[in-house]
Design a protein around this motif. Sequence first.
Motif, PDB file in Angstrom:
ATOM      1  N   VAL A  31      15.019   6.060  -2.741  1.00 32.79           N
ATOM      2  CA  VAL A  31      15.565   4.790  -2.246  1.00 32.79           C
ATOM      3  C   VAL A  31      17.056   5.043  -2.048  1.00 32.79           C
ATOM      4  CG1 VAL A  31      15.964   2.352  -2.688  1.00 32.79           C
ATOM      5  CG2 VAL A  31      13.856   3.437  -3.511  1.00 32.79           C
ATOM      6  N   GLU A  32      17.481   4.966  -0.795  1.00 30.66           N
ATOM      7  CA  GLU A  32      18.857   5.348  -0.446  1.00 30.66           C
ATOM      8  C   GLU A  32      19.615   4.166   0.147  1.00 30.66           C
ATOM      9  OE1 GLU A  32      20.904   9.001   1.971  1.00 30.66           O
ATOM     10  OE2 GLU A  32      19.385   7.846   3.022  1.00 30.66           O
ATOM     11  N   PHE A  33      20.847   3.949  -0.347  1.00 27.54           N
ATOM     12  CA  PHE A  33      21.741   2.939   0.198  1.00 27.54           C
ATOM     13  C   PHE A  33      22.943   3.656   0.812  1.00 27.54           C
ATOM     14  CE2 PHE A  33      19.914   1.207  -3.804  1.00 27.54           C
ATOM     15  CZ  PHE A  33      19.040   0.298  -3.226  1.00 27.54           C
ATOM     16  N   VAL A  34      23.253   3.325   2.057  1.00 29.75           N
ATOM     17  CA  VAL A  34      24.355   3.978   2.766  1.00 29.75           C
ATOM     18  C   VAL A  34      25.283   2.922   3.348  1.00 29.75           C
ATOM     19  CG1 VAL A  34      25.020   5.589   4.587  1.00 29.75           C
ATOM     20  CG2 VAL A  34      22.860   5.924   3.344  1.00 29.75           C
ATOM     21  N   ILE A  35      26.556   2.980   2.995  1.00 31.47           N
ATOM     22  CA  ILE A  35      27.564   2.098   3.570  1.00 31.47           C
ATOM     23  C   ILE A  35      28.290   2.870   4.658  1.00 31.47           C
ATOM     24  CG2 ILE A  35      29.685   0.795   3.136  1.00 31.47           C
ATOM     25  CD1 ILE A  35      28.632   0.238   0.334  1.00 31.47           C
ATOM     26  N   GLN A  36      28.272   2.333   5.864  1.00 31.70           N
ATOM     27  CA  GLN A  36      28.834   3.014   7.022  1.00 31.70           C
ATOM     28  C   GLN A  36      30.222   2.522   7.408  1.00 31.70           C
ATOM     29  OE1 GLN A  36      25.211   2.019   9.341  1.00 31.70           O
ATOM     30  NE2 GLN A  36      25.147   4.186   9.861  1.00 31.70           N
ATOM     31  N   ASP A  37      30.559   1.299   7.028  1.00 31.15           N
ATOM     32  CA  ASP A  37      31.867   0.749   7.389  1.00 31.15           C
ATOM     33  C   ASP A  37      32.130  -0.485   6.526  1.00 31.15           C
ATOM     34  OD1 ASP A  37      34.270   0.284   8.677  1.00 31.15           O
ATOM     35  OD2 ASP A  37      33.366  -0.598  10.469  1.00 31.15           O
ATOM     36  N   TYR A  38      33.374  -0.621   6.020  1.00 33.11           N
ATOM     37  CA  TYR A  38      33.738  -1.830   5.285  1.00 33.11           C
ATOM     38  C   TYR A  38      35.251  -1.971   5.255  1.00 33.11           C
ATOM     39  CZ  TYR A  38      35.008   0.877   1.042  1.00 33.11           C
ATOM     40  OH  TYR A  38      35.598   1.739   0.148  1.00 33.11           O
ATOM     41  N   SER A  69       0.823  -1.211   0.000  1.00 32.36           N
ATOM     42  CA  SER A  69       0.000   0.000   0.000  1.00 32.36           C
ATOM     43  C   SER A  69       0.857   1.261   0.000  1.00 32.36           C
ATOM     44  CB  SER A  69      -0.927  -0.002   1.223  1.00 32.36           C
ATOM     45  OG  SER A  69      -0.175  -0.095   2.426  1.00 32.36           O
ATOM     46  N   ASP A  70       2.016   1.192   0.688  1.00 36.10           N
ATOM     47  CA  ASP A  70       2.939   2.337   0.676  1.00 36.10           C
ATOM     48  C   ASP A  70       3.554   2.506  -0.702  1.00 36.10           C
ATOM     49  OD1 ASP A  70       2.658   3.121   3.353  1.00 36.10           O
ATOM     50  OD2 ASP A  70       4.041   1.558   4.014  1.00 36.10           O
ATOM     51  N   LEU A  71       3.925   1.391  -1.321  1.00 33.05           N
ATOM     52  CA  LEU A  71       4.534   1.455  -2.645  1.00 33.05           C
ATOM     53  C   LEU A  71       3.551   1.981  -3.683  1.00 33.05           C
ATOM     54  CD1 LEU A  71       7.307   0.795  -3.806  1.00 33.05           C
ATOM     55  CD2 LEU A  71       6.441  -1.458  -4.442  1.00 33.05           C
ATOM     56  N   ASP A  72       2.260   1.706  -3.477  1.00 36.22           N
ATOM     57  CA  ASP A  72       1.243   2.188  -4.406  1.00 36.22           C
ATOM     58  C   ASP A  72       1.169   3.708  -4.428  1.00 36.22           C
ATOM     59  OD1 ASP A  72       0.549  -0.356  -5.171  1.00 36.22           O
ATOM     60  OD2 ASP A  72      -1.077  -0.538  -3.708  1.00 36.22           O
ATOM     61  N   ARG A  73       1.636   4.328  -3.360  1.00 36.82           N
ATOM     62  CA  ARG A  73       1.589   5.792  -3.279  1.00 36.82           C
ATOM     63  C   ARG A  73       2.854   6.454  -3.821  1.00 36.82           C
ATOM     64  NH1 ARG A  73      -0.946   4.511   1.751  1.00 36.82           N
ATOM     65  NH2 ARG A  73       0.996   4.870   2.907  1.00 36.82           N
ATOM     66  N   VAL A  74       3.769   5.661  -4.333  1.00 37.19           N
ATOM     67  CA  VAL A  74       5.005   6.180  -4.927  1.00 37.19           C
ATOM     68  C   VAL A  74       4.838   6.235  -6.440  1.00 37.19           C
ATOM     69  CG1 VAL A  74       7.455   5.710  -5.330  1.00 37.19           C
ATOM     70  CG2 VAL A  74       6.444   5.304  -3.076  1.00 37.19           C
ATOM     71  N   SER A  75       5.162   7.378  -7.016  1.00 36.72           N
ATOM     72  CA  SER A  75       5.005   7.514  -8.463  1.00 36.72           C
ATOM     73  C   SER A  75       6.318   7.775  -9.199  1.00 36.72           C
ATOM     74  CB  SER A  75       4.025   8.648  -8.786  1.00 36.72           C
ATOM     75  OG  SER A  75       4.500   9.879  -8.266  1.00 36.72           O
ATOM     76  N   ARG A  76       7.274   8.409  -8.521  1.00 35.56           N
ATOM     77  CA  ARG A  76       8.520   8.805  -9.217  1.00 35.56           C
ATOM     78  C   ARG A  76       9.701   8.688  -8.248  1.00 35.56           C
ATOM     79  NH1 ARG A  76      10.507   9.044 -14.259  1.00 35.56           N
ATOM     80  NH2 ARG A  76      11.158  11.093 -14.992  1.00 35.56           N
ATOM     81  N   PRO A  77      10.259   7.488  -8.082  1.00 33.73           N
ATOM     82  CA  PRO A  77      11.369   7.320  -7.135  1.00 33.73           C
ATOM     83  C   PRO A  77      12.725   7.711  -7.739  1.00 33.73           C
ATOM     84  CG  PRO A  77      10.799   5.206  -8.081  1.00 33.73           C
ATOM     85  CD  PRO A  77       9.820   6.202  -8.651  1.00 33.73           C
ATOM     86  N   ALA A  78      13.651   8.042  -6.857  1.00 30.78           N
ATOM     87  CA  ALA A  78      15.044   8.295  -7.240  1.00 30.78           C
ATOM     88  C   ALA A  78      15.926   7.382  -6.397  1.00 30.78           C
ATOM     89  CB  ALA A  78      15.415   9.758  -6.996  1.00 30.78           C
ATOM     90  N   PHE A  79      16.949   6.799  -7.005  1.00 31.69           N
ATOM     91  CA  PHE A  79      17.863   5.913  -6.304  1.00 31.69           C
ATOM     92  C   PHE A  79      19.179   6.634  -6.039  1.00 31.69           C
ATOM     93  CE2 PHE A  79      14.797   2.865  -7.384  1.00 31.69           C
ATOM     94  CZ  PHE A  79      15.076   1.648  -6.771  1.00 31.69           C
ATOM     95  N   ILE A  80      19.629   6.542  -4.780  1.00 31.18           N
ATOM     96  CA  ILE A  80      20.878   7.177  -4.366  1.00 31.18           C
ATOM     97  C   ILE A  80      21.713   6.141  -3.610  1.00 31.18           C
ATOM     98  CG2 ILE A  80      21.942   8.981  -2.966  1.00 31.18           C
ATOM     99  CD1 ILE A  80      20.362  10.151  -5.197  1.00 31.18           C
ATOM    100  N   SER A  81      23.007   6.127  -3.858  1.00 23.01           N
ATOM    101  CA  SER A  81      23.902   5.267  -3.093  1.00 23.01           C
ATOM    102  C   SER A  81      25.119   6.085  -2.694  1.00 23.01           C
ATOM    103  CB  SER A  81      24.336   4.060  -3.932  1.00 23.01           C
ATOM    104  OG  SER A  81      25.038   3.128  -3.131  1.00 23.01           O
TER     105      SER A  81
END
Length: 270
Positions: free
Chosen positions: A143-150, A25-37
């Motif tokens: 949609v955000e991906f965050v790497i904190q340590d590697y 139901s939450d995804l149904d309310r999304v129309s134009r996502p942006a991906f960030i990493s």
Amino acid sequence: MGRISFLAVVALLTGACASQRLAGSDLDRVSRPAFISRIELEAGPHSLVFREDSAYKDKLKKLEPKEADRRLQAKLTAAVTRFEVSERLRVNTFRQLPAERPWVDTLDPARVATILESFLVQEVPANAPDYDLLTRLGADSVVEFVIQDYGMRSVKGRAGAYMRGYARMFKINGRAEIWRRPFQVDRVTEGGEHLDPFKVGKDPSLFRQELTAMLDVVAAQFAEELRPPDRRPGAPPPPEGDSVHTTGRELSAPPKPAEPDLAPGELPDP
């Protein structure tokens, strides 16, 4: 062809980093996502091998553990850039999503990078961008991906790569999160094959191979979670609790070259 057997435990963090499942139901309310990493400023790569594990003391001879870690860390940095690490996670997650809304309406990543002034070749922004700028392109969510340590670590003479961070999806207007998934993959904890730090010092691509395989496992998990069960006809409900485990996953990896071990104490200068 060699095989890496991943127990691949994607361990969830607690407290402020608690997970949140994505609802259809939450995804149904999304129309134009942006991906960030992105990768946080002090995220790495780090070498925590020689200072935290005395098993290598005899091999180091007169070389101080701190200096040995510095040299190994330089090799890890040269093996794979921060840009490559962050982009692999973003690209491999997105490419596994179904060709349906809202994913087919995702913003062009080049336009996203340009407006956020992060279109760089070797680096990625360390600090969170001003996501409000994306509304100029019509984005309503991120949609955000965050790497904190590697990097690499070792326990009792067994070394391996590790990585931790989180992914989330949120609406730009109000920053309301509709999905969050912290992750932590640690080859040492999993009991993975020993990644000899002296061999990595001579051939940094060994670290690159292990890290990219880990990124692919995490990307596959993210892609699954971005397809809520109620958007997948016939799919079983997600498991109870906050932990997600993928076990017995087999990943292909190029065969490791038959390089001789370095002499004791020999860790090449960067």
